[in-house]
Design a protein around this motif. Structure first.
Motif, mmCIF file in Angstrom:
data_model
loop_
_atom_site.group_PDB
_atom_site.id
_atom_site.type_symbol
_atom_site.label_atom_id
_atom_site.label_comp_id
_atom_site.label_asym_id
_atom_site.label_seq_id
_atom_site.Cartn_x
_atom_site.Cartn_y
_atom_site.Cartn_z
ATOM 1 N N TRP A 156 -28.817 -22.217 4.919
ATOM 2 C CA TRP A 156 -27.418 -22.219 4.512
ATOM 3 C C TRP A 156 -27.344 -22.169 2.992
ATOM 4 N N THR A 157 -26.209 -21.695 2.486
ATOM 5 C CA THR A 157 -26.078 -21.430 1.050
ATOM 6 C C THR A 157 -25.657 -22.659 0.266
ATOM 7 N N HIS A 158 -24.930 -23.586 0.909
ATOM 8 C CA HIS A 158 -24.437 -24.758 0.197
ATOM 9 C C HIS A 158 -25.502 -25.851 0.164
ATOM 10 N N ARG A 159 -25.319 -26.790 -0.740
ATOM 11 C CA ARG A 159 -26.273 -27.894 -0.830
ATOM 12 C C ARG A 159 -26.293 -28.673 0.469
ATOM 13 N N GLU A 160 -25.121 -28.830 1.083
ATOM 14 C CA GLU A 160 -25.026 -29.487 2.383
ATOM 15 C C GLU A 160 -24.343 -28.549 3.371
ATOM 16 N N LEU A 161 -24.884 -28.493 4.570
ATOM 17 C CA LEU A 161 -24.282 -27.687 5.626
ATOM 18 C C LEU A 161 -22.978 -28.341 6.066
#
Length: 296
Positions: free
Chosen positions: A271-276
């Motif tokens: 996934w691209t964000h630090r947190e899914l």
């Protein structure tokens, strides 16, 4: 009606191709929905939808607004989720990208159960065999088979699938079981030209590894076609375990040299964000135990 609510109606009308379906999903009348989208068009100063008695079509401006509205609505859902905390039911669109074969054989059978458990999530299963730009295409979660080349993405390894040699029972009966494996397979392989292995097969056995150029009368570009050819008796295929479990269980395919297998295939969630986002986490937590991984 506020702009965000009107955008939500517009997005639903585009997705369903119907004012009446968008109205029903929102608990509104069709005339009220039509007026809200007409007011949105007036507010934005652009025609978004072309309406006929048979169908809706999206204008060029409407397509741009649709793509931006999806992101805006997803951000709104994430904002509500963050304020409510972890106990709130996940809501909003979840866009998952994976290969066509994996989506068909491993993901699709479990979608009905997931949506029954999380009815406010709208799942967009973006199945493609091409590499995707996750940010540009609004992908929340990628289920990647094989080696990783993405930089700047967060990942979690889920497990491993094996590659198995399979053939029809009739083809198996024609093979010389007393011959060395490479000689046994020579001229009888159905090669998947779309595989990362190409035409060179490496097989690991109990006490040795062999590597050779697979040869046969038939080559195909897609794993699903290779599987069908193997079932039809065209030769021996080297395919991921998830792609042949059902056929092995039914007897349409059988294992060839079951002590041997091809290079393992890693399955990784990216996934691209630090947190899914939570909707992605619940999807991954629901799906992972149901996958037929050979190793976790």
């Amino acid at each position: 009606m506020d702009r965000l609510s009107a955008l939500r109606l517009f997005v639903r009308a585009v997705e369903t191709g119907s004012f009446s379906r968008a109205a029903r999903d929102a608990g509104l009348s069709q005339p009220a929905t039509s007026r809200a989208i007409a007011a949105l068009e007036a507010d934005l100063g652009a025609r978004l939808l072309l309406r006929t008695t048979r169908r809706l079509s999206v204008t060029e401006a409407g397509q741009r607004v649709y793509e931006q509205a999806q992101r805006l609505l997803d951000e709104d859902s994430a904002l509500v989720e963050a304020a409510a905390g972890a106990d709130r039911e996940p809501v909003g669109r979840l866009r998952v990208s994976t290969s066509i074969a994996f989506a068909t054989d491993e993901v699709a059978p479990h979608i009905e159960g997931f949506l029954a458990s999380f009815p406010r999530v709208r799942l967009d299963l973006a199945a493609t065999d091409a590499r995707v730009d996750a940010v540009a295409e609004g992908i929340d979660l990628i289920l990647r088979l094989g080696p990783l080349s993405d930089s700047g993405m967060t990942g979690r390894r889920l497990g491993v699938y094996r590659r198995w040699l399979v053939a029809s029972p009739e083809m198996l009966a024609r093979l010389d079981e007393d011959a060395p494996l490479e000689d046994r397979l020579r001229g009888h392989c159905v090669v998947c030209s779309g595989s990362t292995l190409g035409g060179r097969w490496r097989l690991d056995g109990p006490q040795a590894t062999v590597s050779f150029e697979a040869s046969g009368a038939v080559t195909a570009g897609a794993g699903s076609v290779v599987r069908s050819l193997a079932m039809a008796g065209a030769g021996v295929a080297l395919l991921p375990s998830f792609a042949v479990r059902e056929e092995l269980a039914s007897g349409r395919l059988v294992r060839v040299a079951p002590d041997w297998s091809g290079p393992p295939i890693d399955l990784t969630a990216l996934w691209t964000h630090r947190e899914l986002p939570r909707k992605g986490r619940v999807f991954l937590d629901y799906l992972s135990p149901l996958l037929g991984l050979d190793e976790r």
